[in-house]
Structure formats: structure tokens, C-alpha cells
Scaffold this motif. Structure first.
Motif, PDB file in Angstrom:
ATOM      1  N   THR A 187       0.829  -1.219   0.000  1.00  0.00           N
ATOM      2  CA  THR A 187       0.000   0.000   0.000  1.00  0.00           C
ATOM      3  C   THR A 187       0.853   1.254   0.000  1.00  0.00           C
ATOM      4  O   THR A 187       0.423   2.296  -0.462  1.00  0.00           O
ATOM      5  CB  THR A 187      -0.952   0.051   1.219  1.00  0.00           C
ATOM      6  OG1 THR A 187      -0.163  -0.025   2.424  1.00  0.00           O
ATOM      7  CG2 THR A 187      -1.974  -1.067   1.181  1.00  0.00           C
ATOM      8  N   HIS A 188       2.064   1.163   0.573  1.00  0.00           N
ATOM      9  CA  HIS A 188       2.963   2.316   0.560  1.00  0.00           C
ATOM     10  C   HIS A 188       4.361   1.837   0.911  1.00  0.00           C
ATOM     11  O   HIS A 188       4.549   0.684   1.301  1.00  0.00           O
ATOM     12  CB  HIS A 188       2.472   3.418   1.500  1.00  0.00           C
ATOM     13  CG  HIS A 188       2.383   3.045   2.947  1.00  0.00           C
ATOM     14  ND1 HIS A 188       1.494   2.118   3.432  1.00  0.00           N
ATOM     15  CD2 HIS A 188       3.084   3.475   4.032  1.00  0.00           C
ATOM     16  CE1 HIS A 188       1.639   2.005   4.739  1.00  0.00           C
ATOM     17  NE2 HIS A 188       2.602   2.817   5.130  1.00  0.00           N
ATOM     18  N   ILE A 189       5.328   2.745   0.779  1.00  0.00           N
ATOM     19  CA  ILE A 189       6.711   2.266   0.853  1.00  0.00           C
ATOM     20  C   ILE A 189       7.365   2.528   2.215  1.00  0.00           C
ATOM     21  O   ILE A 189       8.529   2.901   2.273  1.00  0.00           O
ATOM     22  CB  ILE A 189       7.560   2.767  -0.334  1.00  0.00           C
ATOM     23  CG1 ILE A 189       7.567   4.297  -0.401  1.00  0.00           C
ATOM     24  CG2 ILE A 189       7.013   2.198  -1.644  1.00  0.00           C
ATOM     25  CD1 ILE A 189       8.596   4.839  -1.396  1.00  0.00           C
ATOM     26  N   HIS A 190       6.628   2.307   3.290  1.00  0.00           N
ATOM     27  CA  HIS A 190       7.269   2.218   4.610  1.00  0.00           C
ATOM     28  C   HIS A 190       7.737   0.769   4.780  1.00  0.00           C
ATOM     29  O   HIS A 190       7.105  -0.159   4.259  1.00  0.00           O
ATOM     30  CB  HIS A 190       6.295   2.604   5.727  1.00  0.00           C
ATOM     31  CG  HIS A 190       5.975   4.078   5.736  1.00  0.00           C
ATOM     32  ND1 HIS A 190       4.875   4.594   6.368  1.00  0.00           N
ATOM     33  CD2 HIS A 190       6.630   5.138   5.194  1.00  0.00           C
ATOM     34  CE1 HIS A 190       4.865   5.911   6.215  1.00  0.00           C
ATOM     35  NE2 HIS A 190       5.913   6.269   5.508  1.00  0.00           N
ATOM     36  N   ILE A 191       8.823   0.596   5.551  1.00  0.00           N
ATOM     37  CA  ILE A 191       9.495  -0.715   5.561  1.00  0.00           C
ATOM     38  C   ILE A 191       8.594  -1.885   5.973  1.00  0.00           C
ATOM     39  O   ILE A 191       8.740  -3.001   5.473  1.00  0.00           O
ATOM     40  CB  ILE A 191      10.763  -0.688   6.437  1.00  0.00           C
ATOM     41  CG1 ILE A 191      11.512  -2.025   6.270  1.00  0.00           C
ATOM     42  CG2 ILE A 191      10.443  -0.369   7.900  1.00  0.00           C
ATOM     43  CD1 ILE A 191      12.919  -2.025   6.739  1.00  0.00           C
ATOM     44  N   ASP A 192       7.625  -1.624   6.879  1.00  0.00           N
ATOM     45  CA  ASP A 192       6.781  -2.733   7.337  1.00  0.00           C
ATOM     46  C   ASP A 192       5.759  -3.163   6.273  1.00  0.00           C
ATOM     47  O   ASP A 192       5.050  -4.156   6.455  1.00  0.00           O
ATOM     48  CB  ASP A 192       6.081  -2.403   8.667  1.00  0.00           C
ATOM     49  CG  ASP A 192       5.521  -0.998   8.727  1.00  0.00           C
ATOM     50  OD1 ASP A 192       6.019  -0.120   8.008  1.00  0.00           O
ATOM     51  OD2 ASP A 192       4.587  -0.767   9.510  1.00  0.00           O
ATOM     52  N   HIS A 193       5.689  -2.438   5.163  1.00  0.00           N
ATOM     53  CA  HIS A 193       4.750  -2.771   4.090  1.00  0.00           C
ATOM     54  C   HIS A 193       5.463  -3.199   2.810  1.00  0.00           C
ATOM     55  O   HIS A 193       4.931  -3.971   2.025  1.00  0.00           O
ATOM     56  CB  HIS A 193       3.845  -1.575   3.787  1.00  0.00           C
ATOM     57  CG  HIS A 193       3.104  -1.113   4.994  1.00  0.00           C
ATOM     58  ND1 HIS A 193       1.777  -1.397   5.215  1.00  0.00           N
ATOM     59  CD2 HIS A 193       3.519  -0.429   6.091  1.00  0.00           C
ATOM     60  CE1 HIS A 193       1.413  -0.897   6.387  1.00  0.00           C
ATOM     61  NE2 HIS A 193       2.455  -0.301   6.935  1.00  0.00           N
ATOM     62  N   VAL A 194       6.673  -2.649   2.604  1.00  0.00           N
ATOM     63  CA  VAL A 194       7.335  -2.856   1.306  1.00  0.00           C
ATOM     64  C   VAL A 194       8.701  -3.536   1.429  1.00  0.00           C
ATOM     65  O   VAL A 194       9.253  -3.989   0.431  1.00  0.00           O
ATOM     66  CB  VAL A 194       7.489  -1.507   0.575  1.00  0.00           C
ATOM     67  CG1 VAL A 194       8.705  -0.729   1.090  1.00  0.00           C
ATOM     68  CG2 VAL A 194       7.573  -1.676  -0.924  1.00  0.00           C
ATOM     69  N   GLY A 244      -1.964  10.990   2.609  1.00  0.00           N
ATOM     70  CA  GLY A 244      -2.241  11.510   3.958  1.00  0.00           C
ATOM     71  C   GLY A 244      -1.306  10.847   4.949  1.00  0.00           C
ATOM     72  O   GLY A 244      -0.507  11.499   5.599  1.00  0.00           O
ATOM     73  N   HIS A 245      -1.379   9.517   5.027  1.00  0.00           N
ATOM     74  CA  HIS A 245      -0.402   8.776   5.844  1.00  0.00           C
ATOM     75  C   HIS A 245       0.984   8.942   5.219  1.00  0.00           C
ATOM     76  O   HIS A 245       1.976   9.144   5.918  1.00  0.00           O
ATOM     77  CB  HIS A 245      -0.784   7.304   5.907  1.00  0.00           C
ATOM     78  CG  HIS A 245       0.221   6.444   6.627  1.00  0.00           C
ATOM     79  ND1 HIS A 245       0.338   6.435   7.987  1.00  0.00           N
ATOM     80  CD2 HIS A 245       1.173   5.597   6.145  1.00  0.00           C
ATOM     81  CE1 HIS A 245       1.324   5.608   8.329  1.00  0.00           C
ATOM     82  NE2 HIS A 245       1.840   5.089   7.229  1.00  0.00           N
ATOM     83  N   ALA A 246       1.018   8.835   3.902  1.00  0.00           N
ATOM     84  CA  ALA A 246       2.238   9.042   3.119  1.00  0.00           C
ATOM     85  C   ALA A 246       1.788   9.493   1.733  1.00  0.00           C
ATOM     86  O   ALA A 246       0.690   9.151   1.297  1.00  0.00           O
ATOM     87  CB  ALA A 246       3.035   7.740   3.029  1.00  0.00           C
ATOM     88  N   GLY A 288      -4.469  -0.320   4.154  1.00  0.00           N
ATOM     89  CA  GLY A 288      -3.126   0.078   4.598  1.00  0.00           C
ATOM     90  C   GLY A 288      -3.216   0.793   5.932  1.00  0.00           C
ATOM     91  O   GLY A 288      -3.724   0.237   6.904  1.00  0.00           O
ATOM     92  N   GLU A 289      -2.772   2.042   5.962  1.00  0.00           N
ATOM     93  CA  GLU A 289      -2.921   2.846   7.173  1.00  0.00           C
ATOM     94  C   GLU A 289      -3.770   4.088   6.924  1.00  0.00           C
ATOM     95  O   GLU A 289      -3.759   5.033   7.707  1.00  0.00           O
ATOM     96  CB  GLU A 289      -1.545   3.216   7.720  1.00  0.00           C
ATOM     97  CG  GLU A 289      -0.853   2.005   8.319  1.00  0.00           C
ATOM     98  CD  GLU A 289       0.565   2.306   8.764  1.00  0.00           C
ATOM     99  OE1 GLU A 289       0.720   2.888   9.844  1.00  0.00           O
ATOM    100  OE2 GLU A 289       1.506   1.968   8.041  1.00  0.00           O
ATOM    101  N   ALA A 290      -4.508   4.076   5.792  1.00  0.00           N
ATOM    102  CA  ALA A 290      -5.301   5.255   5.424  1.00  0.00           C
ATOM    103  C   ALA A 290      -6.532   5.423   6.302  1.00  0.00           C
ATOM    104  O   ALA A 290      -7.112   6.509   6.353  1.00  0.00           O
ATOM    105  CB  ALA A 290      -5.713   5.158   3.960  1.00  0.00           C
TER     106      ALA A 290
HETATM  107 ZN   LIG Z   1       3.222   3.438   7.114  1.00  0.00          ZN
END
Ligand SMILES: [Zn+2]
Length: 300
Positions: free
Chosen positions: A68-75, A155-157, A174-176
Motif C-alpha cells: 500500500t505504501h513504501i514504509h518498511i513494514d509494508h514494502v 495523507g499517511h504518506a 493500509g494505514e489510510a
Molecule cells: Zn506506514
């Protein structure tokens, strides 16, 4: 051993896969082809491959990896999985794509937040341009029998996307729509995180996602929400309530620890039990946003 649960007739939740992040979930949407939603951090890649095996899903069917986005816990695990399954395409928003091809900035930003993360979270590998599928808002990904709609949700990223499963009307949010709901079911922690949380965009995105009228929310942290309408209303309230606490506290000169105490008092009053907010990222996200916008002038 990794946990696997069936959360819709054609959707499986796998996790937690995060090691340090003990609530990180990924999902498999199974049609003729299969899509993996979220890749977890690098350390989760073997667990995801193990889950595919347990579910007797031929790796040849895995066509898409969609963080969903490129923070380490997701990507973080996407590069490793892309190497293992070279025919799968990694789907990303245009704003995320260049950081996956050249993860220098992604690695630097991760180091800033987590220090030397590789030993605990696993490495971040490059994804080749040919393996990337850059997806715009509203684009549809076909799994043959199932359709997934990509919904840009900043918004989150600034590179956050949600994925709407047309058949179940389930939204991989994701975290939206917050990190996760409290077990009491009447409070959702806002999905704020540094460095790019944007309060206005986050609230706009909540409105945009609400219009999809999802029936289920597949959170990337923790679990599945079944009363989507109510959960969306709750996250809107908590996002505003956090802002109403954090901004005056910053203007009064409070430090992050003092602000967290105020938020803990607020959340405890909602869920009627003492709550400890151990994750520092929502507070850091709000503070970064107010500072960036020049709103947190002390004594104002
Ligand atoms: Zn995140």
C-alpha cells in the motif's frame, strides 16, 4: 510457523509477519491469478512463501505484489519476493516507483527511524523497472476472475494506495483508515507517522474511501473490521481529536512524552480502561505536520 486465516471466500490473511512489528498482516487475494497485498518487512518474505505453500498456491499464479505504501513494514520484503518470483509485477503509485527502483532514499529514511534495521527487519532490495507496474488512481488490476481497483489515498504518506476488492467490497486500507481499532471497537488509532503525515489530506482521503461504501476493512496492522461504516466514522473522529490535543500541547511547550500522556488520558476515557500508547509514531507524525506548516508556534 505463520498464521493463516480465511477472511473472505477468496481472501486469506497471513501474519503477523513483522517480527519487530508484531501486528503486521499481509493478504492474498486468490482468483485465476493471485495478488499479494503488502509485502511486510524483508524478514517476512520466507513466511509469505511458506504460506503460499501451505495454501497449495502454485507460485506461478502469483501475478502481483501490491504494497500500500513504501514504509518498511509494508514494502521491505517486496524486493526479496520479486527476486524469488520474477514473473510477479510489483504495483506502486508513481510517487513510490522511483524509490523502489533506486531505494537509496528509502533506506536512508528507514535508517533515520529505526537505526541499523537490516539485522532485525531484513534488507531492502532494488526492484527492476521492468518488474514494476506503475498504477494510477482508479486503475483496475485483473486476476482473471477477480478485479482489484487501485485507489490513491495520500495523507499517511504521499505514495499511499488502497486496494478495493470488487467482489467482497473489502478495502485493503493500509494505514489510510487508522492503524487498527482497539478491541473495545469504539476507538481507532490514527494512522499518522513521520515524516510525511498530512492531516488535511488524511481527512480528505477518509471521505474519498467512505464514498466507495466498503463493507469490510482489511487493516495492514492487526485485523479485519466488519462494520466499515462505523470504523470510518471512528477514525475521522480520532484523527480530529488527536489534532485538538497535540496542537495546543505543542503551543504550550509540551514534549512528546507529555503529549503522549494527554493522548493516553483521552483514549483511556473513550475505551474506559487505562491505555498505554507505546508506538511513538502517531505523535511524531502529528508534530512533524504541525511544525512543517508553521502552526506549532510556542505560546501562540
Ligand atoms: Zn506506514
Amino acid at each position: 510457523m505463520v498464521g493463516i486465516s480465511q477472511v473472505a471466500p477468496h481472501i486469506y490473511q497471513i501474519g503477523p509477519v513483522g517480527h519487530v512489528f508484531d501486528d503486521v498482516m499481509v493478504y492474498l487475494v486468490t482468483g485465476q491469478k493471485v495478488a499479494l497485498i503488502e509485502a511486510g518487512p524483508g524478514v517476512s518474505a520466507p513466511l509469505i512463501l511458506e504460506a503460499l505453500q501451505k495454501l497449495e498456491i502454485e507460485p506461478a499464479r502469483l501475478a502481483y505484489i501490491i504494497p500500500t505504501h513504501i514504509h518498511i513494514d509494508h514494502v521491505g520484503g517486496a524486493g526479496l519476493l520479486a527476486r524469488e518470483i520474477p514473473w510477479a509485477r510489483v504495483v506502486a503509485h508513481p510517487r513510490a516507483a522511483r524509490h523502489l527502483i533506486d531505494p537509496t532514499r528509502l533506506i536512508a529514511a528507514t535508517r533515520q527511524l529505526f537505526g541499523n534495521f537490516e539485522s532485525e527487519l531484513g534488507p531492502i532490495h532494488t526492484i527492476s523497472e521492468t518488474q514494476l507496474l506503475v498504477a494510477q488512481d482508479g486503475e483496475t488490476i485483473s486476476l482473471g476472475t477477480e478485479e482489484l481497483k487501485i485507489v490513491y489515498s495520500p495523507g499517511h504518506a504521499p505514495h499511499h494506495i488502497c486496494i478495493f476488492d470488487m467482489r467482497s467490497r473489502g478495502l485493503f486500507c493500509g494505514e489510510a483508515l487508522g492503524c487498527y481499532p482497539m478491541p473495545e471497537g469504539n476507538f481507532v488509532i490514527p494512522g499518522a507517522a513521520p515524516p510525511d503525515f498530512d492531516l488535511e489530506l488524511y481527512l480528505e482521503t477518509i471521505g474519498k474511501l467512505e464514498k466507495l461504501e466498503p463493507e469490510m476493512l482489511f487493516y495492514s496492522h492487526d485485523g479485519v473490521g466488519h462494520d466499515a461504516k462505523k470504523l470510518i466514522q471512528l477514525v475521522r473522529e480520532s484523527v480530529r481529536a488527536y489534532a485538538d490535543i497535540v496542537l495546543p500541547a505543542m503551543r504550550a511547550g509540551d514534549n512528546p512524552g507529555q503529549i503522549t500522556k494527554k493522548l493516553e488520558a483521552y483514549v483511556s476515557s473513550i475505551v474506559s480502561r487505562p491505555v498505554e500508547l507505546t508506538c511513538p509514531r502517531p505523535v511524531q507524525g502529528y508534530m512533524a505536520y504541525f511544525e512543517r506548516n508553521g502552526l506549532a508556534v510556542k505560546g501562540s
